[in-house]
Design an enzyme around this catalytic site. Structure first.
Site, PDB file in Angstrom:
ATOM      1  N   THR A 158       0.807  -1.267   0.172  1.00  0.00           N
ATOM      2  CA  THR A 158       0.005   0.111   0.039  1.00  0.00           C
ATOM      3  C   THR A 158       0.917   1.491  -0.057  1.00  0.00           C
ATOM      4  O   THR A 158       1.282   1.776  -1.169  1.00  0.00           O
ATOM      5  CB  THR A 158      -1.101  -0.001   1.159  1.00  0.00           C
ATOM      6  OG1 THR A 158      -0.148  -0.286   2.400  1.00  0.00           O
ATOM      7  CG2 THR A 158      -1.918  -0.961   0.990  1.00  0.00           C
TER       8      THR A 158
ATOM      9  N   THR B 171       0.373  -4.098  12.460  1.00  0.00           N
ATOM     10  CA  THR B 171      -0.559  -3.828  11.532  1.00  0.00           C
ATOM     11  C   THR B 171      -0.093  -4.227  10.062  1.00  0.00           C
ATOM     12  O   THR B 171       0.771  -3.489   9.451  1.00  0.00           O
ATOM     13  CB  THR B 171      -1.039  -2.529  11.360  1.00  0.00           C
ATOM     14  OG1 THR B 171      -1.669  -2.251  12.582  1.00  0.00           O
ATOM     15  CG2 THR B 171      -2.406  -2.439  10.189  1.00  0.00           C
TER      16      THR B 171
ATOM     17  N   GLU C 166       6.048   4.605   7.621  1.00  0.00           N
ATOM     18  CA  GLU C 166       5.538   5.768   6.701  1.00  0.00           C
ATOM     19  C   GLU C 166       6.252   6.975   7.423  1.00  0.00           C
ATOM     20  O   GLU C 166       6.254   7.434   8.760  1.00  0.00           O
ATOM     21  CB  GLU C 166       3.986   5.812   6.878  1.00  0.00           C
ATOM     22  CG  GLU C 166       3.259   5.138   6.157  1.00  0.00           C
ATOM     23  CD  GLU C 166       1.783   5.259   6.447  1.00  0.00           C
ATOM     24  OE1 GLU C 166       1.438   5.801   7.383  1.00  0.00           O
ATOM     25  OE2 GLU C 166       0.970   4.732   5.575  1.00  0.00           O
TER      26      GLU C 166
ATOM     27  N   ASN D 250      -0.327  11.199   6.046  1.00  0.00           N
ATOM     28  CA  ASN D 250      -1.658  10.623   6.588  1.00  0.00           C
ATOM     29  C   ASN D 250      -2.625  11.682   6.734  1.00  0.00           C
ATOM     30  O   ASN D 250      -3.518  11.471   7.186  1.00  0.00           O
ATOM     31  CB  ASN D 250      -1.440   9.971   7.966  1.00  0.00           C
ATOM     32  CG  ASN D 250      -0.542   8.739   7.923  1.00  0.00           C
ATOM     33  OD1 ASN D 250      -1.247   7.547   7.264  1.00  0.00           O
ATOM     34  ND2 ASN D 250       0.770   8.393   8.435  1.00  0.00           N
TER      35      ASN D 250
END
Lengths: 383, 383
Positions: free
Chosen positions: A146, A179, A259, A378
Site C-alpha cells: 500500500t 498492522t 511511513e 497521513n
C-alpha cells in the site's frame, strides 16, 4: 527469499484495477501439497474486517489450499455487503485454482469503510490464477504493497527444508499484531498443531513488539502454510527457531519502511520484575509522541523517557531508574547521569535501554520517530 | 479575570533570568486571608517532579499561604539536589512574604532532568515579592508560560464572591491531569473539605478530559486557594458549579493553544454502558495519531475512528456503531452511512460523536490534530 522459496508453492501478483494508480494490487499464493496444514493469527482489534472474520473460520479448519490478497481496499466496516464480497472472492479463487472455498483464506488492505470494486477484483483473480508460478513470490509481495516503498520478503533454509514469507505494512503499525499482512510458507512436514505453536511463539516476540505508530489495524493477518513437499519433518524447536527468524526479519523490514520515518528505534527494557512489565514500559516509551519527536530531532531528551515510564503500572522505584541512549547512561537513579551531549543520534538506528532495576525480565520493542512526513502522508489523502 | 479577581489575593510575575530569553519566568500568588484553606490535585505520573512531591505534602496540611511558580525548568528527575532546591524556594518565599515554609506550595515547568539556576531564582523571589499587587494576576499568568503562545486566565463572579484562576500548558497535554500548572483562587468562605470536593469534581470532567498529545507530565498541579475575604459562604453545589465553570474555561483555553495544533477536536461519546467506557473510547479516539493526521488534512476518515474504538474493552457491538463528524452520520451500523464528503472540516473546531448504542452514559474529551508544526516544535529543541 519469498513465499515460493519453499517447495510446493505457486504465487502470482497482477494489476486488477483495484488501485486507481494501475499498480499491482492482487496476489495469489497456492499450496500444491502434499500437505495443506496451516495456522494463522489475526488482529486483536474488536472491529475486524470481513476478510479477517472469513479467514479466521478458514484457519480454524487447520487447512489452507490458497490465499487471495488484495491491496487498494481493506473491506473493513462494510457490513453484510462486504462479507458477501469476501465470500465471492474465496469462491472465485477456489474455482480458479481447484480448491474448496472453505480452504481459501482472504486478506485485504487499504482504506477502511469503502466497498471493493468486485467487477475488477473477480476477473483479476482469474488473471492471477493464470499467472501462477513457482517463481511468483516477488510479484505477489509487490501486489500487496500500500504505502510500502519496497516489498518485503524473507526466507531461511535448514537441512532439507525452508521457511519463507512476505509482508506488507507501513502505517497503522502497532500491537496485537503489528498492522500488516504476512504469508509464510514452508515445505517442512509439519502438522497444524506444530505450525500454530511455532507461529504464536514467533509472533509474540516479533510482530507483536513492533509499535510504529500506536495504531492497530482492523485487517492484521499472519498465515503459515505447510506443503510438506520437502519430505522432512523438523523437530519442534528447530522449526520454531526458523519461523522466528523469518518473522523477525520481516518485522524489522516493516519498521525500516514505516511511513515517513527517519529513525528505527529499538527500545530494550531490562531489569523488569516480569516480561509483562517490560513490554508495558517498552510500549509506553515507544508510543510517546514527544519522545518520538525529540529523537527525530536527534535530541537525547531522556526526561520524556522517564515521563513515559511513569504512566505505567510496572514495578519500579522512580529514584532507581537508569536510561541509556545508544549506550550512554544519560539517566542514573532517576536523575542526570552522563552528559546528554555524549549520545550521538545522527545515525538511522537508535537504541534506548531502560533498566527498571526490579528483576531479571526483559523485552525489546521496535518503533520509529514521529516526523512531518508521517503527518503529511497521513493527512494529504485517505489511506 | 485571574488569580487576583477574588478579594484577598496578591500576585506578581517577574523575569528572574531562569529563561535564557529574558522573558518573565517567576510568579507569586499570596493569600492575605482571613482564611488560608486550600486543596490541590497532582499528576498521576509515578515519576513526579520535586515541586510536586513538596506541594503534595503542603496541601495535605490543608493550608496554603503562598504559591511560587517558575517556568524555564521543571525540576523533575533531579534527585536529592532538586528536592533541596524546591525546599530552598519555599523557604525564601516564606521569608519574603511572611509565611510558614510548610504553607508555601511550589510549581515548576520546563525541561525535565536539569537543575534550576538557584542563583537567579532565589533573588527573583525577592523581586517578585516586592512587585506583589492586587492587580498582578495577569503578570503572574504571563510568567508561567513555556511554549504557550498566550497566557490563560478565567473568572466567574456569583452573588458576592468570585472564583478566578490562571493556567499554563501547551505540550505534554494528557490525562491524569492534563499537563499543566493551574492556580485557582476564591474569596468565598469555604473550608478545605469543600474546596477539595469541588476541585476534584471539576478536574475530573475538565482538565482530566483534555488529551492533546497523550503525553502525561511529571509536574501537573492544580491548586485552589480560598481567602474567605468576601465574607460569603456559598452552598456546596453553587460553589462546585463556579469552580467547574472556571476549570472548563481554562481547559478549553489549553486545547485552543496546544503546540502546533490547527484544529480543536471535541470527542463526544454517547450511548455507553458506563462513564468509564465512554472515557476509554473517547481517550482511544483522541490519541489515534492516524485520525489526528486525517482531521488535520480535513479528511473525514471515519474508519480510523472505528479502528480506535476497536482497541478498547468497552461494551459495544462492532456492527452497531454509529459515528458522526460535525453532525453528519458518516458511519451507521459499523458500515458506510451518509457520504463522507458531506462533512465539512474546514473550520477550526471539529466535533466527533460516537454512539456505542449500549447504554445511557456519556463523556466528552478534547484533543487536537497532529501537525507538522507539532513535530517541528518538539524536535527542534529540548522542551
Amino acid at each position: 527469499m519469498s513465499v515460493t522459496a519453499a517447495q510446493g508453492f505457486l504465487a502470482s501478483g497482477v494489476a486488477a484495477g483495484i488501485k486507481e494508480s494501475g499498480d499491482p494490487d492482487l496476489a495469489l499464493v497456492v499450496n500444491r501439497g502434499p500437505s495443506r496444514a496451516a495456522a494463522g493469527v489475526f488482529t486483536s482489534n474488536r472491529v475486524q474486517a470481513a476478510p479477517v472474520r472469513w479467514s479466521r473460520r478458514v484457519v480454524a479448519g487447520r487447512r489452507v489450499a490458497a490465499v487471495v490478497l488484495n491491496s487498494g481496499g481493506a473491506n473493513a466496516c462494510t457490513g453484510p455487503d462486504g462479507a458477501a464480497d469476501t465470500r465471492a472472492a474465496a469462491e472465485r479463487t477456489a474455482r480458479a485454482v481447484g480448491a474448496d472455498p472453505d480452504e481459501v483464506a482472504v486478506c485485504s488492505t487499504g482504506l477502511i469503510g469503502v466497498r471493493l470494486p468486485m467487477d475488477r477484483l473477480l476477473p483479476g483473480i482469474d488473471s492471477a490464477a493464470g499467472a501462477l508460478s513457482p517463481d511468483g513470490g516477488g510479484d505477489a509481495a509487490a501486489a500487496i504493497k500500500t504505502t510500502d516503498s519496497v516489498h518485503k520478503t524473507a526466507a531461511v533454509t535448514r537441512s532439507g527444508w525452508t521457511v519463507g514469507g512476505m509482508a506488507k505494512g507501513a502505517g497503522m503499525l502497532a500491537p496485537g499484531l503489528a498492522t500488516m499482512l504476512v504469508v509464510l510458507t514452508t515445505d517442512a512436514d509439519a502438522d497444524a498443531r506444530l505450525l500454530d505453536s511455532a507461529l504464536r511463539a514467533a509472533v509474540r516476540t516479533t510482530f507483536d513488539r513492533v509499535d510504529s505508530d500506536g495504531c492497530m489495524s482492523t485487517n492484521d493477518t499472519v498465515l503459515l502454510l505447510a506443503s510438506g513437499a520437502s519430505g522432512t519433518a523438523p523437530g519442534p524447536a528447530e522449526f520454531a527457531d526458523a519461523v522466528h527468524a523469518v518473522c523477525l526479519d520481516l518485522a524489522r523490514q516493516l519498521v525500516a519502511d514505516a511511513e515517513g520515518a527517519s529513525k528505527e528505534i529499538e527500545v530494550a527494557v531490562v531489569g523488569a520484575a516480569s516480561e509483562e512489565d517490560a513490554v508495558a514500559v517498552g510500549r509506553s516509551v515507544a508510543r510517546n509522541n514527544l519522545l518520538k519527536c525529540a529523537l527525530h530531532g536527534e535530541d537525547p531528551n531522556w526526561g520524556r523517557v522517564l515521563s513515559a515510564i511513569g504512566t505505567t503500572d510496572a514495578v519500579f522505584d522512580p529514584d532507581r531508574l537508569d536510561v541509556a541512549i545508544n549506550g550512554v547512561w544519560v539517566c542514573r537513579d532517576g536523575a542526570p547521569g552522563e552528559p546528554r551531549e555524549k549520545a550521538d543520534l545522527s545515525g538511522r538506528r537508535i537504541t534506548l535501554t531502560v533498566d527498571l532495576r526490579s528483576g531479571d525480565a526483559s523485552a525489546v520493542l521496535w518503533t520509529n520517530d514521529l516526523t512531518a512526513e508521517y503527518v503529511h502522508e497521513n493527512s494529504a489523502y485517505s489511506s
